[in-house]
Enzyme design. Structure first.
Site, PDB file in Angstrom:
ATOM      1  N   THR A 175      42.961  18.581 -11.295  1.00  0.00           N
ATOM      2  CA  THR A 175      42.004  18.134 -10.291  1.00  0.00           C
ATOM      3  C   THR A 175      41.123  17.201 -10.772  1.00  0.00           C
ATOM      4  OG1 THR A 175      41.994  20.063  -8.625  1.00  0.00           O
ATOM      5  CG2 THR A 175      39.822  18.997  -8.921  1.00  0.00           C
ATOM      6  N   ARG A 203      49.324  24.325   2.537  1.00  0.00           N
ATOM      7  CA  ARG A 203      48.253  24.887   1.701  1.00  0.00           C
ATOM      8  C   ARG A 203      46.942  24.224   1.370  1.00  0.00           C
ATOM      9  NH1 ARG A 203      45.723  24.389  -3.528  1.00  0.00           N
ATOM     10  NH2 ARG A 203      44.934  26.194  -4.268  1.00  0.00           N
ATOM     11  N   VAL A 204      45.863  24.524   1.612  1.00  0.00           N
ATOM     12  CA  VAL A 204      44.672  23.956   1.353  1.00  0.00           C
ATOM     13  C   VAL A 204      43.901  24.524   0.162  1.00  0.00           C
ATOM     14  CG1 VAL A 204      42.537  23.037   2.245  1.00  0.00           C
ATOM     15  CG2 VAL A 204      44.726  22.604   3.537  1.00  0.00           C
ATOM     16  N   GLY A 205      43.549  23.947  -0.699  1.00  0.00           N
ATOM     17  CA  GLY A 205      42.815  24.586  -2.125  1.00  0.00           C
ATOM     18  C   GLY A 205      41.440  24.685  -1.900  1.00  0.00           C
ATOM     19  N   ASP A 206      40.392  24.882  -2.894  1.00  0.00           N
ATOM     20  CA  ASP A 206      38.966  24.810  -2.792  1.00  0.00           C
ATOM     21  C   ASP A 206      38.394  23.693  -2.779  1.00  0.00           C
ATOM     22  OD1 ASP A 206      40.210  24.464  -5.278  1.00  0.00           O
ATOM     23  OD2 ASP A 206      38.234  24.601  -6.040  1.00  0.00           O
ATOM     24  N   THR A 226      37.403  22.919 -10.907  1.00  0.00           N
ATOM     25  CA  THR A 226      38.978  22.976 -11.289  1.00  0.00           C
ATOM     26  C   THR A 226      39.480  24.140 -11.575  1.00  0.00           C
ATOM     27  OG1 THR A 226      40.601  21.919 -12.509  1.00  0.00           O
ATOM     28  CG2 THR A 226      38.524  21.961 -13.600  1.00  0.00           C
TER      29      THR A 226
HETATM   30  N1  ASP Z   1      41.522  23.472  -7.488  1.00  0.00           N
HETATM   31  C1  ASP Z   1      42.676  22.932  -7.074  1.00  0.00           C
HETATM   32  C2  ASP Z   1      43.226  23.499  -5.933  1.00  0.00           C
HETATM   33  O1  ASP Z   1      43.450  24.988  -6.195  1.00  0.00           O
HETATM   34  C3  ASP Z   1      43.703  22.743  -8.383  1.00  0.00           C
HETATM   35  C4  ASP Z   1      43.417  22.557  -9.766  1.00  0.00           C
HETATM   36  O2  ASP Z   1      42.079  22.364  -9.907  1.00  0.00           O
HETATM   37  O3  ASP Z   1      43.834  22.861 -10.825  1.00  0.00           O
HETATM   38  O4  ASP Z   1      43.831  22.781  -5.280  1.00  0.00           O
END
Ligand code: ASP
Length: 315
Positions: A175, A203-206, A226
């Site tokens: 990220t 899928r949606v992340g943070d 991240t």
């Molecule tokens: N936080 C990001 C997500 O879950 C991925 C990452 O930072 O590695 O989409």
């Protein structure tokens, strides 16, 4: 006021042995370019929110980080990107998720923030919004790189043989993000990602979730995270750090340590950059490494991938 800028390019760094010297040099140089883009704005008295957008755009354009060009592939071999931005002065924020055609998702998040309402737009609606705003759009394969394609193949094989949990952080995710404190003492944060390799479609992340992967509030802190987004959402990591400072009176360092400890307890690979209103910066991570960088008040850039921190010249 102490100007401050910190960035990360994700905690999905490769083990040092697996990257060529030239690739390392490129990663450090792209981190330095991102810092320079943000610092140029801050040092002229510009707003923190513009600085974080500028820094994130540079990392979105680099093929080395999992955001924009170079983003991870989902299970269908496509890219779905998430991004957000928050202005700590007003608590205004904008976010886009699961977008497929916006060249710089952070720019669309900022445009949405400036519009004021809605805060978060998903999928095709966000792509269309960006087009209407005159923000550059591209074909989905613009985001593809050979390295991420290999990551997808190896994750598919791991899925078949049941070793997905043993995948390296670099195979899985990454990220980019930035936090800043400007000359007026205003804080801002921005984050952009391709999510994780082989993620389910939709899928949606943070990263686009305000309070989880991104948070900024004047008088408290600005945070960009991240790591496995599902956990950043469960623990509302960005907001949690700000709240630990406000309600428990913890320092930025103590608050981030407490939040990181919860993620580490779940064996979640994670990292973040954060800044407080005094310009104090922290960049903790619990993985092998985290692409990261910051500028000290004298304008000197520092960049790092693993434990060693290198000077990268004047911003
Ligand atoms: N936080 C990001 C997500 O879950 C991925 C990452 O930072 O590695 O989409």
């Amino acid at each position: 006021m102490t100007l401050a800028l910190a960035i990360h390019g994700g905690c999905g760094t490769l083990p040092k042995a697996e990257m060529t010297e030239a690739e390392w040099a490129q990663a450090r140089s792209d981190l330095a370019s991102a810092l320079r883009a943000g610092w140029t704005i801050l040092s002229k008295g510009g707003p923190a929110v513009d600085a974080v957008e500028a820094a994130v755009r540079v990392m979105e354009d680099s093929p080395l980080f999992n955001a924009g060009h170079g983003a991870a592939f989902n299970a269908d071999g496509e890219h779905e990107l998430d991004a957000s931005i928050m202005d700590g002065a007003t608590l205004a924020a904008g976010a886009v998720c699961a977008v497929k055609r916006i060249k710089n998702p952070v720019a669309a998040a900022k445009a949405l923030m400036l519009r004021g309402d809605p805060l978060l737009l998903a999928g095709p609606a966000a792509d269309i919004f960006a087009e209407h705003e005159g923000i550059d759009t591209v074909e989905n394969d613009y985001f593809s790189t050979e390295r991420r394609r290999k990551n997808l193949s190896s994750m598919k094989i791991r899925e078949l043989v049941g070793t997905a949990a043993e995948a390296s952080e670099a195979e899985k995710h990454g990220t980019v993000g930035a936090v800043a404190c400007d000359a007026q003492g205003h804080l801002a944060a921005a984050t952009s990602t391709g999510g994780y390799t082989n993620k389910p479609v939709g899928r949606v992340g943070d990263s686009p979730i305000i309070g989880a992967g991104t948070y900024a509030r004047d008088g408290r802190c600005a945070v960009s995270g991240t790591g496995k987004g599902e956990y950043f959402i469960r623990y509302c990591v960005g907001h949690e750090i700000a709240s630990l400072m406000a309600y428990k009176g913890l320092s930025l360092e103590q608050a981030t340590q407490e939040a990181m400890a919860e993620l580490t307890a779940h064996k979640v690979g994670a990292g973040l950059v954060a800044v407080d209103e005094t310009g104090h910066i922290v960049a903790p991570y619990n993985t092998d490494g985290m692409y990261r960088g910051w500028v000290t008040p004298d304008g000197l850039m520092h960049v790092a991938t693993h434990a060693d921190v290198e000077m990268a010249g004047q911003a």
